[in-house]
Scaffold this motif. Structure first.
Motif, PDB file in Angstrom:
ATOM      1  N   ASN A  55       7.840 -13.656  -3.592  1.00  0.00           N
ATOM      2  CA  ASN A  55       9.037 -12.856  -3.810  1.00  0.00           C
ATOM      3  C   ASN A  55      10.250 -13.753  -3.542  1.00  0.00           C
ATOM      4  O   ASN A  55      10.376 -14.298  -2.445  1.00  0.00           O
ATOM      5  N   GLU A  84       4.826   2.655   1.391  1.00  0.00           N
ATOM      6  CA  GLU A  84       3.617   3.371   0.968  1.00  0.00           C
ATOM      7  C   GLU A  84       2.834   3.972   2.134  1.00  0.00           C
ATOM      8  O   GLU A  84       2.128   4.966   1.968  1.00  0.00           O
ATOM      9  N   TRP A 106       8.632  -6.561  -9.708  1.00  0.00           N
ATOM     10  CA  TRP A 106       9.624  -5.755 -10.436  1.00  0.00           C
ATOM     11  C   TRP A 106      10.294  -6.596 -11.520  1.00  0.00           C
ATOM     12  O   TRP A 106      10.472  -6.158 -12.656  1.00  0.00           O
ATOM     13  N   ALA A 128      -5.972 -14.157  -8.166  1.00  0.00           N
ATOM     14  CA  ALA A 128      -5.677 -14.829  -6.886  1.00  0.00           C
ATOM     15  C   ALA A 128      -4.594 -14.077  -6.128  1.00  0.00           C
ATOM     16  O   ALA A 128      -3.745 -14.674  -5.474  1.00  0.00           O
ATOM     17  N   GLY A 129      -4.600 -12.761  -6.236  1.00  0.00           N
ATOM     18  CA  GLY A 129      -3.578 -11.954  -5.548  1.00  0.00           C
ATOM     19  C   GLY A 129      -2.225 -12.170  -6.200  1.00  0.00           C
ATOM     20  O   GLY A 129      -2.144 -12.479  -7.400  1.00  0.00           O
ATOM     21  N   LEU A 164       2.754  -8.602 -10.596  1.00  0.00           N
ATOM     22  CA  LEU A 164       2.776  -9.856  -9.832  1.00  0.00           C
ATOM     23  C   LEU A 164       1.396 -10.530  -9.809  1.00  0.00           C
ATOM     24  O   LEU A 164       1.253 -11.661  -9.361  1.00  0.00           O
ATOM     25  N   ALA A 198       0.724  -8.476   4.769  1.00  0.00           N
ATOM     26  CA  ALA A 198       0.686  -7.270   3.936  1.00  0.00           C
ATOM     27  C   ALA A 198       1.092  -6.066   4.770  1.00  0.00           C
ATOM     28  O   ALA A 198       0.794  -5.996   5.967  1.00  0.00           O
ATOM     29  N   TYR A 199       1.776  -5.145   4.104  1.00  0.00           N
ATOM     30  CA  TYR A 199       2.110  -3.838   4.699  1.00  0.00           C
ATOM     31  C   TYR A 199       2.757  -3.958   6.081  1.00  0.00           C
ATOM     32  O   TYR A 199       2.406  -3.274   7.036  1.00  0.00           O
TER      33      TYR A 199
HETATM   34  N1  EPU Z   1       6.926  -3.389  -8.610  1.00  0.00           N
HETATM   35  C1  EPU Z   1       7.247  -2.994  -9.888  1.00  0.00           C
HETATM   36  N2  EPU Z   1       6.397  -3.341 -10.894  1.00  0.00           N
HETATM   37  C2  EPU Z   1       5.261  -4.050 -10.680  1.00  0.00           C
HETATM   38  C3  EPU Z   1       4.947  -4.452  -9.358  1.00  0.00           C
HETATM   39  C4  EPU Z   1       5.808  -4.105  -8.338  1.00  0.00           C
HETATM   40  O1  EPU Z   1       8.266  -2.351 -10.133  1.00  0.00           O
HETATM   41  O2  EPU Z   1       4.535  -4.322 -11.639  1.00  0.00           O
HETATM   42  C5  EPU Z   1       7.783  -2.965  -7.507  1.00  0.00           C
HETATM   43  C6  EPU Z   1       7.057  -1.885  -6.682  1.00  0.00           C
HETATM   44  O3  EPU Z   1       7.273  -0.617  -7.197  1.00  0.00           O
HETATM   45  C7  EPU Z   1       7.645  -2.053  -5.312  1.00  0.00           C
HETATM   46  C8  EPU Z   1       8.003  -3.524  -5.272  1.00  0.00           C
HETATM   47  O4  EPU Z   1       7.994  -4.015  -6.599  1.00  0.00           O
HETATM   48  O5  EPU Z   1       8.819  -1.306  -5.178  1.00  0.00           O
HETATM   49  C9  EPU Z   1       7.077  -4.322  -4.385  1.00  0.00           C
HETATM   50  O6  EPU Z   1       5.729  -4.174  -4.814  1.00  0.00           O
HETATM   51  P1  EPU Z   1       4.501  -4.133  -3.780  1.00  0.00           P
HETATM   52  O7  EPU Z   1       4.753  -3.148  -2.723  1.00  0.00           O
HETATM   53  O8  EPU Z   1       3.258  -3.995  -4.599  1.00  0.00           O
HETATM   54  O9  EPU Z   1       4.534  -5.518  -3.043  1.00  0.00           O
HETATM   55  P2  EPU Z   1       4.796  -6.996  -3.555  1.00  0.00           P
HETATM   56  O10 EPU Z   1       6.118  -7.433  -3.033  1.00  0.00           O
HETATM   57  O11 EPU Z   1       4.588  -7.095  -5.029  1.00  0.00           O
HETATM   58  C10 EPU Z   1       3.805  -8.175  -1.449  1.00  0.00           C
HETATM   59  C11 EPU Z   1       2.854  -9.288  -1.178  1.00  0.00           C
HETATM   60  C12 EPU Z   1       1.426  -8.792  -1.277  1.00  0.00           C
HETATM   61  C13 EPU Z   1       1.224  -7.668  -0.267  1.00  0.00           C
HETATM   62  C14 EPU Z   1       2.238  -6.559  -0.549  1.00  0.00           C
HETATM   63  C15 EPU Z   1       2.188  -5.476   0.506  1.00  0.00           C
HETATM   64  C16 EPU Z   1       3.970 -11.326  -1.868  1.00  0.00           C
HETATM   65  C17 EPU Z   1       4.084 -12.422  -2.882  1.00  0.00           C
HETATM   66  N3  EPU Z   1       3.078 -10.382  -2.114  1.00  0.00           N
HETATM   67  O12 EPU Z   1       3.629  -7.797  -2.803  1.00  0.00           O
HETATM   68  O13 EPU Z   1       0.577  -9.862  -0.914  1.00  0.00           O
HETATM   69  O14 EPU Z   1      -0.081  -7.153  -0.349  1.00  0.00           O
HETATM   70  O15 EPU Z   1       3.574  -7.095  -0.545  1.00  0.00           O
HETATM   71  O16 EPU Z   1       2.737  -5.935   1.688  1.00  0.00           O
HETATM   72  O17 EPU Z   1       4.687 -11.365  -0.863  1.00  0.00           O
HETATM   73  C18 EPU Z   1      -0.589 -11.737  -1.844  1.00  0.00           C
HETATM   74  O18 EPU Z   1       0.168 -12.451  -1.177  1.00  0.00           O
HETATM   75  O19 EPU Z   1      -1.472 -12.216  -2.584  1.00  0.00           O
HETATM   76  C19 EPU Z   1      -0.407 -10.295  -1.810  1.00  0.00           C
HETATM   77  C20 EPU Z   1      -1.134  -9.457  -2.560  1.00  0.00           C
END
Ligand code: EPU
Length: 346
Positions: free
Chosen positions: A250, A205, A284, A244-245, A307, A137-138
């Protein structure tokens, strides 16, 4: 030596798993054994009834979708303990039992003055589960803070020590989801926190927080606080709303496929990878298909992060899978991309 008896072990028959999975899905384990030490695990392996039986390894249950009752012997890993193993000029090496809570470990290392895990704050689950799916994450993945781990082979009872290479870490992946799935139980994990500490602030972020607060040199505690605030703002607390997160990984697409999608949807969130391919934000894609906030039965798509699938109350695993399939179909229909679930589905 006399055969070990069930009485020596913590065994529950017909155990409800509902409180043991963060989605809050109902399922019953025919047999659940709590594993509190390596010695106890060896007793399970030598046990006349449990020794040969198929096993399901359960940590915090935060990356699990239960769709049926479990006939395999459920091993609930509760091996505890955490310590600073050694301190060298360029790292702190921390060791923790697989049953320790991950977030509590992050907090403890920070309080002790050993920073490096702050970007991984608030990730639900246990220490033993962290390497299985290479939590990330992050801008930080577990693999980048990993030293080695101990596990026990569930057939031979032998202890194995694996370094990062042997763990074959990938994006939300490791040897424990592949070749060693259900075969090796992780007992202890050693983390390597590099010195001197350097913050990882590349994530959009976090950049935004720096800009908003004017703090361009945050300490580890501040990064921790920022990560917690960011997560709380868009991820549901499993103690309140079952989930479950991230439900899907992706997806990685070829440069050509990415160009094609950008041509049709210029706003698609994508991250170019060194080999020319690109990772797309599954959240997204799902959002673009109009799923955010929608429900199928008692399973739903979280309002603030598409997601994340949630239990709206009383959902069963089959409803979660029906919703997941409907999402996969619409994303495939619109973008030609097959989303792959992230959690383990039983
Ligand atoms: N986005 C949308 N709409 C949504 C959700 C996301 O447009 O409903 C866009 C966001 O605006 C952003 C992009 O998609 O530009 C990515 O979203 P976000 O930063 O929330 O991260 P993510 O790719 O959805 C991943 C991990 C998370 C982790 C975050 C932060 C995976 C599958 N998930 O989420 O991990 O916390 O990055 O690093 O890689 C997990 O594995 O359970 C998890 C929560």
């Amino acid at each position: 030596m006399p055969a070990p008896t069930t009485a020596e072990l913590s065994v529950e028959r017909r155990a409800s798993l509902r409180a043991l999975n963060s989605f809050g899905l109902p399922a019953v384990a025919a047999t659940l054994v709590r594993v509190r030490s390596e010695a106890e695990l060896r007793r399970v392996i030598d046990h006349p009834e449990f020794g040969r039986a198929p096993k399901l390894i359960l940590g915090g249950g935060s990356n699990l979708v239960l769709t049926r009752d479990v006939t395999a012997v459920v091993l609930k890993v509760e091996i505890m303990g955490r310590q600073l193993l050694r301190e060298t000029g360029d790292a702190w090496i921390i060791e923790a039992g697989a049953g320790e809570n991950w977030h509590a470990l992050v907090e403890w290392t920070l309080a002790m003055g050993w920073p490096g895990l702050e970007n991984l704050a608030l990730i639900p689950g246990t220490v033993g589960a962290a390497p299985v799916q290479n939590i990330g994450a992050y801008g930080v993945e577990l693999a980048e803070r990993f030293d080695s781990l101990d596990g026990i082979d569930l057939v031979t009872g032998r202890t194995v020590t694996l370094d990062a290479r042997a763990c074959a870490f990938g994006y939300r992946d490791s040897v424990f989801k592949q070749l060693l799935a259900g075969k090796t139980l992780i007992t202890r994990v050693r983390l390597r926190l590099p010195r001197p500490w350097r913050p990882v602030l590349g994530y959009l972020e976090l950049q935004r927080r720096m800009h908003e607060t004017g703090n361009h040199a945050p300490d580890a505690r501040t990064v921790f606080d920022w990560v917690c605030a960011i997560r709380r703002a868009k991820l549901p607390d499993p103690a309140l709303i079952g989930n479950a997160g991230s439900f899907f990984k992706n997806p990685v697409v070829s440069a050509e496929q990415c160009r094609d999608i950008i041509g049709r949807d210029p706003s698609v969130v994508h991250y170019p990878l060194p080999d020319g391919s690109a990772k797309l934000a599954a959240g997204w894609l799902i959002d673009a298909c109009g799923w955010k906030g929608k429900s199928v039965g008692r399973a739903g798509v979280y309002e603030r992060q598409a997601l994340v699938l949630v239990n709206r109350g009383g959902a069963i695993g089959a409803e979660v899978l029906t919703l997941a399939r409907a999402i996969q179909e619409s994303v495939y229909g619109r973008f030609g991309i097959r989303l792959e679930p992230e959690p383990v589905i039983i």
